[in-house]
Scaffold this motif. Structure first.
Motif, PDB file in Angstrom:
ATOM      1  N   UNK A  11       0.813  -1.214   0.000  1.00 38.65           N
ATOM      2  CA  UNK A  11       0.000   0.000   0.000  1.00 38.65           C
ATOM      3  C   UNK A  11       0.848   1.266   0.000  1.00 38.65           C
ATOM      4  N   UNK A  12       2.063   1.189   0.512  1.00 38.91           N
ATOM      5  CA  UNK A  12       2.891   2.397   0.578  1.00 38.91           C
ATOM      6  C   UNK A  12       3.571   2.726  -0.754  1.00 38.91           C
ATOM      7  N   UNK A  13       3.514   1.795  -1.727  1.00 43.75           N
ATOM      8  CA  UNK A  13       4.182   2.037  -3.007  1.00 43.75           C
ATOM      9  C   UNK A  13       3.536   3.199  -3.737  1.00 43.75           C
ATOM     10  N   UNK A  14       4.356   4.042  -4.333  1.00 43.58           N
ATOM     11  CA  UNK A  14       3.896   5.146  -5.170  1.00 43.58           C
ATOM     12  C   UNK A  14       4.798   5.233  -6.404  1.00 43.58           C
ATOM     13  N   UNK A  15       4.169   5.538  -7.543  1.00 43.86           N
ATOM     14  CA  UNK A  15       4.936   5.822  -8.761  1.00 43.86           C
ATOM     15  C   UNK A  15       5.240   7.313  -8.786  1.00 43.86           C
ATOM     16  N   UNK A  16       6.508   7.654  -8.950  1.00 45.33           N
ATOM     17  CA  UNK A  16       6.930   9.049  -9.068  1.00 45.33           C
ATOM     18  C   UNK A  16       7.129   9.386 -10.534  1.00 45.33           C
ATOM     19  N   UNK A  17       6.480  10.461 -10.992  1.00 38.94           N
ATOM     20  CA  UNK A  17       6.597  10.933 -12.374  1.00 38.94           C
ATOM     21  C   UNK A  17       7.156  12.349 -12.342  1.00 38.94           C
ATOM     22  N   UNK A  18       8.281  12.555 -13.044  1.00 42.12           N
ATOM     23  CA  UNK A  18       8.950  13.864 -13.040  1.00 42.12           C
ATOM     24  C   UNK A  18       8.959  14.453 -14.438  1.00 42.12           C
ATOM     25  N   UNK A  19       8.883  15.777 -14.491  1.00 46.10           N
ATOM     26  CA  UNK A  19       8.926  16.516 -15.747  1.00 46.10           C
ATOM     27  C   UNK A  19       8.747  17.990 -15.474  1.00 46.10           C
ATOM     28  N   UNK A  20       8.513  18.802 -16.530  1.00 45.23           N
ATOM     29  CA  UNK A  20       8.312  20.247 -16.329  1.00 45.23           C
ATOM     30  C   UNK A  20       7.164  20.584 -15.384  1.00 45.23           C
ATOM     31  N   UNK A  21       6.183  19.704 -15.277  1.00 48.84           N
ATOM     32  CA  UNK A  21       5.051  19.945 -14.376  1.00 48.84           C
ATOM     33  C   UNK A  21       5.408  19.686 -12.922  1.00 48.84           C
ATOM     34  N   UNK A  22       6.624  19.266 -12.663  1.00 52.66           N
ATOM     35  CA  UNK A  22       7.052  18.994 -11.304  1.00 52.66           C
ATOM     36  C   UNK A  22       7.105  17.506 -11.011  1.00 52.66           C
ATOM     37  N   UNK A  23       7.025  17.164  -9.759  1.00 54.02           N
ATOM     38  CA  UNK A  23       7.082  15.769  -9.338  1.00 54.02           C
ATOM     39  C   UNK A  23       5.697  15.323  -8.881  1.00 54.02           C
ATOM     40  N   UNK A  24       5.163  14.317  -9.567  1.00 53.82           N
ATOM     41  CA  UNK A  24       3.837  13.789  -9.272  1.00 53.82           C
ATOM     42  C   UNK A  24       3.963  12.387  -8.706  1.00 53.82           C
ATOM     43  N   UNK A  25       3.060  12.026  -7.794  1.00 55.30           N
ATOM     44  CA  UNK A  25       3.096  10.700  -7.195  1.00 55.30           C
ATOM     45  C   UNK A  25       1.712  10.066  -7.295  1.00 55.30           C
ATOM     46  N   UNK A  26       1.707   8.776  -7.721  1.00 53.42           N
ATOM     47  CA  UNK A  26       0.439   8.082  -7.937  1.00 53.42           C
ATOM     48  C   UNK A  26       0.478   6.729  -7.236  1.00 53.42           C
ATOM     49  N   UNK A  27      -0.643   6.401  -6.592  1.00 53.52           N
ATOM     50  CA  UNK A  27      -0.801   5.054  -6.055  1.00 53.52           C
ATOM     51  C   UNK A  27      -1.241   4.127  -7.181  1.00 53.52           C
ATOM     52  N   UNK A  28      -1.219   2.845  -6.927  1.00 55.74           N
ATOM     53  CA  UNK A  28      -1.690   1.899  -7.943  1.00 55.74           C
ATOM     54  C   UNK A  28      -3.177   2.109  -8.214  1.00 55.74           C
ATOM     55  N   UNK A  29      -3.951   2.396  -7.178  1.00 55.44           N
ATOM     56  CA  UNK A  29      -5.380   2.630  -7.380  1.00 55.44           C
ATOM     57  C   UNK A  29      -5.607   3.854  -8.268  1.00 55.44           C
ATOM     58  N   UNK A  30      -4.813   4.898  -8.105  1.00 56.32           N
ATOM     59  CA  UNK A  30      -4.954   6.093  -8.936  1.00 56.32           C
ATOM     60  C   UNK A  30      -4.562   5.796 -10.386  1.00 56.32           C
ATOM     61  N   UNK A  31      -3.575   4.979 -10.569  1.00 61.58           N
ATOM     62  CA  UNK A  31      -3.192   4.600 -11.934  1.00 61.58           C
ATOM     63  C   UNK A  31      -4.300   3.779 -12.586  1.00 61.58           C
ATOM     64  N   UNK A  32      -4.922   2.873 -11.833  1.00 58.60           N
ATOM     65  CA  UNK A  32      -6.018   2.064 -12.370  1.00 58.60           C
ATOM     66  C   UNK A  32      -7.232   2.917 -12.699  1.00 58.60           C
ATOM     67  N   UNK A  33      -7.370   4.064 -12.037  1.00 60.01           N
ATOM     68  CA  UNK A  33      -8.500   4.954 -12.312  1.00 60.01           C
ATOM     69  C   UNK A  33      -8.303   5.777 -13.577  1.00 60.01           C
ATOM     70  N   UNK A  34      -7.061   5.812 -14.101  1.00 63.56           N
ATOM     71  CA  UNK A  34      -6.805   6.537 -15.356  1.00 63.56           C
ATOM     72  C   UNK A  34      -7.311   5.727 -16.533  1.00 63.56           C
TER      73      UNK A  34
END
Length: 433
Positions: free
Chosen positions: A298-321
Protein backbone atom coordinates in the motif's frame (compact mmCIF):
# COMPACT_ATOMS: atom_id res chain seq x y z
CA UNK A 1 66.12 -70.72 -32.52
CA UNK A 2 62.95 -69.05 -31.21
CA UNK A 3 65.08 -66.34 -29.61
CA UNK A 4 66.90 -65.65 -32.90
CA UNK A 5 63.60 -65.40 -34.80
CA UNK A 6 62.24 -62.96 -32.24
CA UNK A 7 65.35 -60.75 -32.48
CA UNK A 8 65.26 -60.87 -36.25
CA UNK A 9 61.66 -59.68 -36.31
CA UNK A 10 62.40 -56.47 -34.40
CA UNK A 11 63.53 -54.47 -37.50
CA UNK A 12 60.28 -55.44 -39.22
CA UNK A 13 58.34 -53.74 -36.44
CA UNK A 14 60.42 -50.53 -36.39
CA UNK A 15 58.32 -48.73 -39.07
CA UNK A 16 55.21 -49.21 -36.93
CA UNK A 17 57.04 -47.81 -33.93
CA UNK A 18 58.27 -44.84 -35.96
CA UNK A 19 54.73 -44.24 -37.22
CA UNK A 20 53.50 -44.17 -33.64
CA UNK A 21 56.11 -41.49 -32.85
CA UNK A 22 54.94 -39.10 -35.56
CA UNK A 23 54.05 -35.59 -34.40
CA UNK A 24 51.06 -33.48 -35.53
CA UNK A 25 53.46 -31.50 -37.74
CA UNK A 26 53.99 -34.63 -39.85
CA UNK A 27 51.30 -34.96 -42.60
CA UNK A 28 51.34 -38.72 -42.05
CA UNK A 29 50.07 -38.18 -38.50
CA UNK A 30 46.61 -37.33 -39.89
CA UNK A 31 45.10 -40.39 -41.57
CA UNK A 32 41.35 -39.80 -41.80
CA UNK A 33 40.13 -40.43 -45.37
CA UNK A 34 37.30 -37.89 -44.88
CA UNK A 35 39.44 -34.76 -44.94
CA UNK A 36 39.67 -32.94 -48.24
CA UNK A 37 39.30 -29.49 -49.73
CA UNK A 38 35.80 -30.16 -51.07
CA UNK A 39 34.57 -31.32 -47.65
CA UNK A 40 36.11 -28.22 -46.04
CA UNK A 41 34.76 -25.91 -48.75
CA UNK A 42 31.17 -27.06 -48.18
CA UNK A 43 31.46 -26.44 -44.44
CA UNK A 44 33.16 -23.11 -45.08
CA UNK A 45 30.37 -21.81 -47.30
CA UNK A 46 27.75 -22.83 -44.73
CA UNK A 47 29.70 -20.93 -42.09
CA UNK A 48 30.09 -17.95 -44.40
CA UNK A 49 26.31 -17.53 -44.60
CA UNK A 50 25.64 -18.48 -40.98
CA UNK A 51 28.36 -16.36 -39.37
CA UNK A 52 27.42 -13.35 -41.48
CA UNK A 53 23.85 -13.69 -40.24
CA UNK A 54 25.13 -14.00 -36.67
CA UNK A 55 27.20 -10.84 -36.94
CA UNK A 56 24.39 -8.78 -38.49
CA UNK A 57 21.78 -9.90 -35.95
CA UNK A 58 24.32 -9.32 -33.17
CA UNK A 59 24.77 -5.72 -34.28
CA UNK A 60 20.99 -5.32 -34.45
CA UNK A 61 20.68 -6.69 -30.92
CA UNK A 62 23.18 -4.18 -29.63
CA UNK A 63 21.44 -1.34 -31.49
CA UNK A 64 18.12 -2.39 -29.90
CA UNK A 65 19.49 -1.29 -26.53
CA UNK A 66 19.84 2.28 -27.88
CA UNK A 67 23.29 2.45 -26.25
CA UNK A 68 23.96 6.00 -27.47
CA UNK A 69 20.81 7.25 -25.73
CA UNK A 70 22.07 7.14 -22.15
CA UNK A 71 25.11 5.68 -20.37
CA UNK A 72 22.94 3.26 -18.37
CA UNK A 73 21.95 1.53 -21.63
CA UNK A 74 25.52 1.27 -22.91
CA UNK A 75 27.72 -1.53 -21.59
CA UNK A 76 30.63 -0.64 -23.92
CA UNK A 77 31.27 3.06 -23.24
CA UNK A 78 34.70 3.04 -24.92
CA UNK A 79 33.53 1.56 -28.23
CA UNK A 80 34.54 4.65 -30.23
CA UNK A 81 34.21 4.14 -33.97
CA UNK A 82 32.81 0.65 -33.42
CA UNK A 83 29.49 2.31 -32.61
CA UNK A 84 29.11 3.74 -36.11
CA UNK A 85 26.10 1.52 -36.96
CA UNK A 86 23.88 2.67 -34.09
CA UNK A 87 20.45 4.11 -34.92
CA UNK A 88 17.12 4.76 -33.24
CA UNK A 89 15.59 1.34 -32.73
CA UNK A 90 12.03 1.14 -34.14
CA UNK A 91 8.91 -0.05 -32.36
CA UNK A 92 7.51 -2.02 -35.26
CA UNK A 93 6.85 -4.69 -36.11
CA UNK A 94 6.23 -5.50 -32.47
CA UNK A 95 7.94 -8.90 -32.83
CA UNK A 96 11.11 -7.44 -34.40
CA UNK A 97 13.50 -8.13 -31.51
CA UNK A 98 11.92 -11.52 -30.93
CA UNK A 99 12.79 -12.41 -34.53
CA UNK A 100 16.31 -10.94 -34.74
CA UNK A 101 17.52 -12.25 -31.37
CA UNK A 102 15.77 -15.59 -31.83
CA UNK A 103 17.63 -15.99 -35.12
CA UNK A 104 20.92 -14.89 -33.55
CA UNK A 105 20.82 -17.44 -30.76
CA UNK A 106 19.19 -20.29 -32.70
CA UNK A 107 21.57 -20.02 -35.66
CA UNK A 108 24.51 -19.84 -33.25
CA UNK A 109 23.47 -23.09 -31.59
CA UNK A 110 22.79 -24.83 -34.91
CA UNK A 111 26.21 -23.85 -36.27
CA UNK A 112 28.15 -25.52 -33.42
CA UNK A 113 28.53 -28.91 -35.22
CA UNK A 114 29.47 -27.12 -38.45
CA UNK A 115 32.12 -25.03 -36.71
CA UNK A 116 33.63 -28.04 -34.92
CA UNK A 117 33.65 -30.09 -38.14
CA UNK A 118 35.31 -27.22 -40.03
CA UNK A 119 38.03 -26.88 -37.38
CA UNK A 120 38.56 -30.66 -37.42
CA UNK A 121 38.87 -30.67 -41.20
CA UNK A 122 41.67 -28.09 -41.27
CA UNK A 123 43.49 -28.96 -38.06
CA UNK A 124 46.48 -30.52 -39.91
CA UNK A 125 47.18 -27.09 -41.44
CA UNK A 126 47.36 -25.50 -38.00
CA UNK A 127 50.40 -27.68 -37.17
CA UNK A 128 52.16 -27.25 -40.52
CA UNK A 129 55.84 -26.24 -40.39
CA UNK A 130 57.37 -23.78 -40.90
CA UNK A 131 54.63 -21.63 -39.32
CA UNK A 132 55.23 -18.84 -41.85
CA UNK A 133 56.76 -19.34 -45.30
CA UNK A 134 56.40 -15.70 -46.37
CA UNK A 135 54.93 -12.38 -45.26
CA UNK A 136 51.65 -13.21 -46.99
CA UNK A 137 51.54 -16.62 -45.34
CA UNK A 138 52.28 -15.03 -41.96
CA UNK A 139 49.36 -12.63 -42.40
CA UNK A 140 47.13 -15.57 -43.30
CA UNK A 141 48.17 -17.42 -40.12
CA UNK A 142 47.49 -14.31 -38.01
CA UNK A 143 44.03 -14.00 -39.57
CA UNK A 144 43.42 -17.66 -38.69
CA UNK A 145 44.40 -16.97 -35.08
CA UNK A 146 41.88 -14.13 -34.89
CA UNK A 147 39.24 -16.18 -36.71
CA UNK A 148 39.55 -19.41 -34.72
CA UNK A 149 40.16 -17.73 -31.37
CA UNK A 150 37.38 -15.19 -31.92
CA UNK A 151 34.88 -17.81 -33.09
CA UNK A 152 35.55 -20.14 -30.16
CA UNK A 153 35.35 -17.23 -27.70
CA UNK A 154 32.06 -15.93 -29.15
CA UNK A 155 30.42 -19.34 -29.29
CA UNK A 156 31.58 -20.25 -25.77
CA UNK A 157 30.46 -17.01 -24.11
CA UNK A 158 27.20 -17.05 -26.08
CA UNK A 159 26.36 -20.61 -25.03
CA UNK A 160 27.21 -19.86 -21.40
CA UNK A 161 24.98 -16.80 -21.50
CA UNK A 162 22.08 -18.82 -22.91
CA UNK A 163 22.49 -21.28 -20.04
CA UNK A 164 22.67 -18.39 -17.53
CA UNK A 165 26.18 -19.49 -16.47
CA UNK A 166 28.15 -16.26 -16.17
CA UNK A 167 31.59 -17.78 -15.77
CA UNK A 168 33.47 -15.11 -17.72
CA UNK A 169 35.63 -12.40 -16.07
CA UNK A 170 33.47 -9.35 -16.69
CA UNK A 171 30.27 -8.22 -18.36
CA UNK A 172 28.92 -10.53 -21.05
CA UNK A 173 27.83 -7.53 -23.13
CA UNK A 174 31.32 -6.00 -23.18
CA UNK A 175 33.19 -9.24 -23.78
CA UNK A 176 30.83 -10.47 -26.49
CA UNK A 177 30.82 -7.08 -28.25
CA UNK A 178 34.58 -6.69 -28.51
CA UNK A 179 35.08 -10.39 -29.17
CA UNK A 180 32.75 -10.05 -32.16
CA UNK A 181 34.92 -7.34 -33.70
CA UNK A 182 38.09 -9.37 -33.19
CA UNK A 183 36.36 -12.31 -34.86
CA UNK A 184 35.16 -10.09 -37.72
CA UNK A 185 38.70 -8.92 -38.48
CA UNK A 186 39.88 -12.52 -38.93
CA UNK A 187 36.67 -13.54 -40.70
CA UNK A 188 36.89 -10.82 -43.37
CA UNK A 189 40.58 -11.50 -44.00
CA UNK A 190 40.02 -15.26 -44.23
CA UNK A 191 37.04 -14.92 -46.57
CA UNK A 192 38.97 -12.57 -48.85
CA UNK A 193 41.82 -15.09 -49.06
CA UNK A 194 39.84 -18.34 -49.28
CA UNK A 195 36.44 -17.66 -50.87
CA UNK A 196 37.65 -17.72 -54.52
CA UNK A 197 39.42 -21.03 -53.88
CA UNK A 198 36.35 -22.53 -52.17
CA UNK A 199 34.11 -21.54 -55.09
CA UNK A 200 36.56 -23.05 -57.62
CA UNK A 201 36.75 -26.28 -55.64
CA UNK A 202 32.97 -26.64 -55.46
CA UNK A 203 32.62 -25.97 -59.18
CA UNK A 204 35.36 -28.28 -60.39
CA UNK A 205 35.53 -30.84 -57.62
CA UNK A 206 39.35 -30.76 -57.64
CA UNK A 207 41.90 -28.22 -56.44
CA UNK A 208 43.52 -26.22 -59.20
CA UNK A 209 47.26 -25.84 -59.61
CA UNK A 210 49.27 -23.03 -61.17
CA UNK A 211 48.54 -22.03 -64.79
CA UNK A 212 49.91 -24.48 -67.37
CA UNK A 213 50.58 -27.10 -64.69
CA UNK A 214 48.71 -30.28 -63.75
CA UNK A 215 46.10 -30.07 -61.04
CA UNK A 216 47.67 -29.92 -57.59
CA UNK A 217 47.09 -32.76 -55.12
CA UNK A 218 44.44 -32.22 -52.48
CA UNK A 219 46.38 -30.38 -49.71
CA UNK A 220 43.98 -31.53 -46.98
CA UNK A 221 43.76 -35.20 -47.99
CA UNK A 222 45.74 -37.65 -45.86
CA UNK A 223 48.84 -38.93 -47.73
CA UNK A 224 48.43 -42.35 -46.09
CA UNK A 225 44.71 -42.63 -45.24
CA UNK A 226 43.17 -45.38 -43.19
CA UNK A 227 40.48 -47.57 -44.78
CA UNK A 228 37.28 -45.58 -45.21
CA UNK A 229 34.42 -46.34 -42.82
CA UNK A 230 32.39 -43.25 -43.76
CA UNK A 231 32.16 -41.29 -46.99
CA UNK A 232 32.54 -37.53 -47.08
CA UNK A 233 28.88 -37.21 -47.96
CA UNK A 234 28.09 -39.37 -44.96
CA UNK A 235 30.21 -37.11 -42.74
CA UNK A 236 28.40 -34.03 -44.03
CA UNK A 237 25.09 -35.78 -43.36
CA UNK A 238 26.20 -36.46 -39.76
CA UNK A 239 27.08 -32.79 -39.27
CA UNK A 240 23.71 -31.80 -40.71
CA UNK A 241 21.91 -34.29 -38.45
CA UNK A 242 23.68 -32.85 -35.42
CA UNK A 243 22.62 -29.33 -36.37
CA UNK A 244 19.04 -30.49 -36.96
CA UNK A 245 18.96 -32.14 -33.53
CA UNK A 246 20.17 -28.94 -31.88
CA UNK A 247 17.55 -26.97 -33.81
CA UNK A 248 14.72 -29.24 -32.66
CA UNK A 249 15.83 -29.23 -29.01
CA UNK A 250 16.51 -25.49 -28.67
CA UNK A 251 14.43 -23.43 -31.13
CA UNK A 252 11.21 -23.82 -29.14
CA UNK A 253 12.24 -21.24 -26.56
CA UNK A 254 11.95 -18.60 -29.31
CA UNK A 255 8.82 -19.82 -31.08
CA UNK A 256 5.31 -20.88 -30.20
CA UNK A 257 3.90 -24.35 -30.71
CA UNK A 258 4.98 -27.90 -29.84
CA UNK A 259 8.71 -27.14 -30.18
CA UNK A 260 8.54 -25.14 -26.94
CA UNK A 261 7.86 -28.32 -24.97
CA UNK A 262 10.95 -30.08 -26.32
CA UNK A 263 13.44 -27.21 -25.99
CA UNK A 264 15.53 -29.38 -23.69
CA UNK A 265 18.87 -27.61 -24.21
CA UNK A 266 17.76 -24.15 -23.09
CA UNK A 267 16.67 -23.05 -19.62
CA UNK A 268 13.72 -21.09 -20.98
CA UNK A 269 12.04 -23.91 -22.87
CA UNK A 270 8.93 -24.15 -20.74
CA UNK A 271 6.70 -22.11 -18.48
CA UNK A 272 7.55 -21.87 -14.83
CA UNK A 273 5.17 -19.49 -13.05
CA UNK A 274 2.37 -21.93 -12.26
CA UNK A 275 -1.14 -22.01 -13.72
CA UNK A 276 -3.05 -18.82 -14.48
CA UNK A 277 -2.75 -15.64 -16.56
CA UNK A 278 0.84 -15.01 -15.36
CA UNK A 279 2.03 -18.44 -16.51
CA UNK A 280 4.82 -17.38 -18.87
CA UNK A 281 8.58 -17.00 -18.61
CA UNK A 282 10.54 -14.57 -16.51
CA UNK A 283 14.25 -13.98 -16.21
CA UNK A 284 14.57 -12.59 -12.68
CA UNK A 285 12.08 -13.30 -9.92
CA UNK A 286 11.11 -10.81 -7.23
CA UNK A 287 12.82 -12.94 -4.61
CA UNK A 288 16.05 -13.07 -6.63
CA UNK A 289 16.36 -9.27 -6.60
CA UNK A 290 15.04 -8.95 -3.02
CA UNK A 291 11.74 -7.27 -3.82
CA UNK A 292 9.50 -7.81 -0.78
CA UNK A 293 5.73 -7.36 -0.28
CA UNK A 294 6.53 -4.29 1.84
CA UNK A 295 8.19 -2.68 -1.20
CA UNK A 296 5.16 -3.21 -3.43
CA UNK A 297 2.30 -2.87 -0.94
CA UNK A 298 0.00 0.00 0.00
CA UNK A 299 2.89 2.40 0.58
CA UNK A 300 4.18 2.04 -3.01
CA UNK A 301 3.90 5.15 -5.17
CA UNK A 302 4.94 5.82 -8.76
CA UNK A 303 6.93 9.05 -9.07
CA UNK A 304 6.60 10.93 -12.37
CA UNK A 305 8.95 13.86 -13.04
CA UNK A 306 8.93 16.52 -15.75
CA UNK A 307 8.31 20.25 -16.33
CA UNK A 308 5.05 19.95 -14.38
CA UNK A 309 7.05 18.99 -11.30
CA UNK A 310 7.08 15.77 -9.34
CA UNK A 311 3.84 13.79 -9.27
CA UNK A 312 3.10 10.70 -7.19
CA UNK A 313 0.44 8.08 -7.94
CA UNK A 314 -0.80 5.05 -6.05
CA UNK A 315 -1.69 1.90 -7.94
CA UNK A 316 -5.38 2.63 -7.38
CA UNK A 317 -4.95 6.09 -8.94
CA UNK A 318 -3.19 4.60 -11.93
CA UNK A 319 -6.02 2.06 -12.37
CA UNK A 320 -8.50 4.95 -12.31
CA UNK A 321 -6.80 6.54 -15.36
CA UNK A 322 -7.76 5.64 -18.93
CA UNK A 323 -6.56 2.08 -19.54
CA UNK A 324 -5.22 0.73 -22.84
CA UNK A 325 -4.31 -2.78 -24.02
CA UNK A 326 -1.50 -4.13 -26.19
CA UNK A 327 -0.62 -7.69 -27.25
CA UNK A 328 3.17 -7.87 -27.02
CA UNK A 329 5.82 -10.55 -26.36
CA UNK A 330 8.76 -10.48 -23.98
CA UNK A 331 12.01 -11.21 -25.86
CA UNK A 332 15.34 -11.60 -24.05
CA UNK A 333 18.94 -11.24 -25.21
CA UNK A 334 19.44 -14.90 -24.21
CA UNK A 335 17.18 -15.85 -27.11
CA UNK A 336 14.05 -16.94 -25.25
CA UNK A 337 10.77 -15.18 -25.82
CA UNK A 338 7.12 -15.52 -24.92
CA UNK A 339 4.15 -15.49 -27.22
CA UNK A 340 2.10 -12.27 -27.30
CA UNK A 341 0.61 -11.53 -23.88
CA UNK A 342 -2.30 -9.11 -23.45
CA UNK A 343 -1.04 -6.24 -21.33
CA UNK A 344 -3.24 -3.47 -19.91
CA UNK A 345 -2.27 -0.19 -18.26
CA UNK A 346 -1.57 3.50 -18.78
CA UNK A 347 0.10 4.74 -21.95
CA UNK A 348 3.55 6.20 -21.44
CA UNK A 349 2.53 9.10 -23.68
CA UNK A 350 -0.36 9.90 -21.29
CA UNK A 351 2.03 9.94 -18.34
CA UNK A 352 4.35 12.19 -20.35
CA UNK A 353 1.44 14.58 -20.85
CA UNK A 354 0.85 14.67 -17.09
CA UNK A 355 4.57 15.37 -16.61
CA UNK A 356 4.33 18.45 -18.84
CA UNK A 357 4.74 17.14 -22.40
CA UNK A 358 1.19 17.12 -23.87
CA UNK A 359 2.17 17.36 -27.54
CA UNK A 360 5.50 15.62 -28.21
CA UNK A 361 6.54 13.05 -25.60
CA UNK A 362 10.32 13.00 -25.06
CA UNK A 363 12.68 10.28 -23.85
CA UNK A 364 12.07 8.75 -20.44
CA UNK A 365 14.43 7.51 -17.77
CA UNK A 366 13.00 4.53 -15.86
CA UNK A 367 14.07 3.44 -12.37
CA UNK A 368 13.09 0.21 -10.64
CA UNK A 369 12.62 -0.74 -7.02
CA UNK A 370 15.37 -3.29 -7.72
CA UNK A 371 18.44 -1.95 -5.89
CA UNK A 372 21.24 -3.81 -7.67
CA UNK A 373 22.01 -5.58 -10.93
CA UNK A 374 22.18 -4.60 -14.57
CA UNK A 375 19.36 -2.57 -16.09
CA UNK A 376 17.66 -1.64 -12.82
CA UNK A 377 17.70 1.72 -14.60
CA UNK A 378 17.03 2.10 -18.32
CA UNK A 379 16.28 4.79 -20.90
CA UNK A 380 13.66 4.70 -23.67
CA UNK A 381 13.66 6.88 -26.79
CA UNK A 382 10.94 9.35 -27.65
CA UNK A 383 9.68 7.13 -30.49
CA UNK A 384 9.15 4.35 -27.94
CA UNK A 385 7.30 6.68 -25.57
CA UNK A 386 5.08 7.97 -28.40
CA UNK A 387 3.97 4.51 -29.54
CA UNK A 388 0.42 3.89 -28.34
CA UNK A 389 1.33 0.30 -27.43
CA UNK A 390 4.00 1.42 -24.93
CA UNK A 391 2.44 1.02 -21.50
CA UNK A 392 3.05 1.23 -17.84
CA UNK A 393 1.38 -2.16 -17.48
CA UNK A 394 -0.71 -2.96 -14.40
CA UNK A 395 -2.35 -6.17 -15.62
CA UNK A 396 -1.59 -9.03 -17.98
CA UNK A 397 -4.03 -11.46 -19.58
CA UNK A 398 -6.91 -10.02 -17.55
CA UNK A 399 -5.27 -10.37 -14.14
CA UNK A 400 -3.02 -8.19 -11.94
CA UNK A 401 0.69 -8.61 -12.55
CA UNK A 402 2.29 -11.25 -10.36
CA UNK A 403 5.28 -10.19 -8.22
CA UNK A 404 7.65 -11.99 -10.62
CA UNK A 405 6.17 -10.15 -13.61
CA UNK A 406 6.70 -6.74 -12.04
CA UNK A 407 3.82 -5.96 -9.69
CA UNK A 408 2.73 -3.26 -8.99
CA UNK A 409 3.72 -1.80 -12.40
CA UNK A 410 6.12 -2.52 -15.21
CA UNK A 411 7.15 -1.13 -18.59
CA UNK A 412 6.11 -2.91 -21.78
CA UNK A 413 7.33 -1.56 -25.14
CA UNK A 414 6.95 -3.14 -28.61
CA UNK A 415 10.09 -4.61 -30.21
CA UNK A 416 12.32 -3.75 -27.22
CA UNK A 417 14.72 -6.18 -25.50
CA UNK A 418 13.27 -7.66 -22.34
CA UNK A 419 15.69 -5.82 -20.05
CA UNK A 420 14.26 -2.48 -21.23
CA UNK A 421 10.77 -3.61 -20.16
CA UNK A 422 11.63 -2.64 -16.60
CA UNK A 423 9.77 -4.39 -13.77
CA UNK A 424 8.80 -3.00 -10.35
CA UNK A 425 8.85 0.57 -11.68
CA UNK A 426 9.40 3.29 -9.08
CA UNK A 427 10.23 6.47 -11.03
CA UNK A 428 9.66 7.86 -14.54
CA UNK A 429 11.63 10.99 -15.46
CA UNK A 430 10.56 12.50 -18.81
CA UNK A 431 12.91 14.79 -20.75
CA UNK A 432 15.64 14.83 -23.38
CA UNK A 433 18.46 12.44 -22.40
Amino acid sequence: MPERRRIASLPDRLPDRLTALRTPADPGFWRSPVRGVRFTAVLGLVLLVGLTLLFVTGLLSYAAYNPDLDPVNDKTPDKGLLGFYLFAWPTGPHWLYRLTQGLHVTVGIVLVPVLLAKLWSVIPRLFALPPARSVGHALERISLLLLVGGALFEFLTGLLNIQLDYLFPGSFYTLHFYGAWVFLAGFVAHVALKLPQAVRVLRSGIPRGEPDTPAAPDPLAAPDPLPATLSRRGALAMVGAGSLLLLITSAGRSFDGPLRRIALLTPRGGTEQGPGPNDFQVNKTAAAVRITPADTGERWRLTVRGPAGELRFSRAELLAMEQHSAALPIACVEGWSTSDQLWRGVRLSDLAALAGYPDSPPDVFVESLQRSGSFRKAALRDNQVRDGRSLLALEVNGAPLSPDHGYPARIIVPAAPGVLNTKWVETLTFGEL
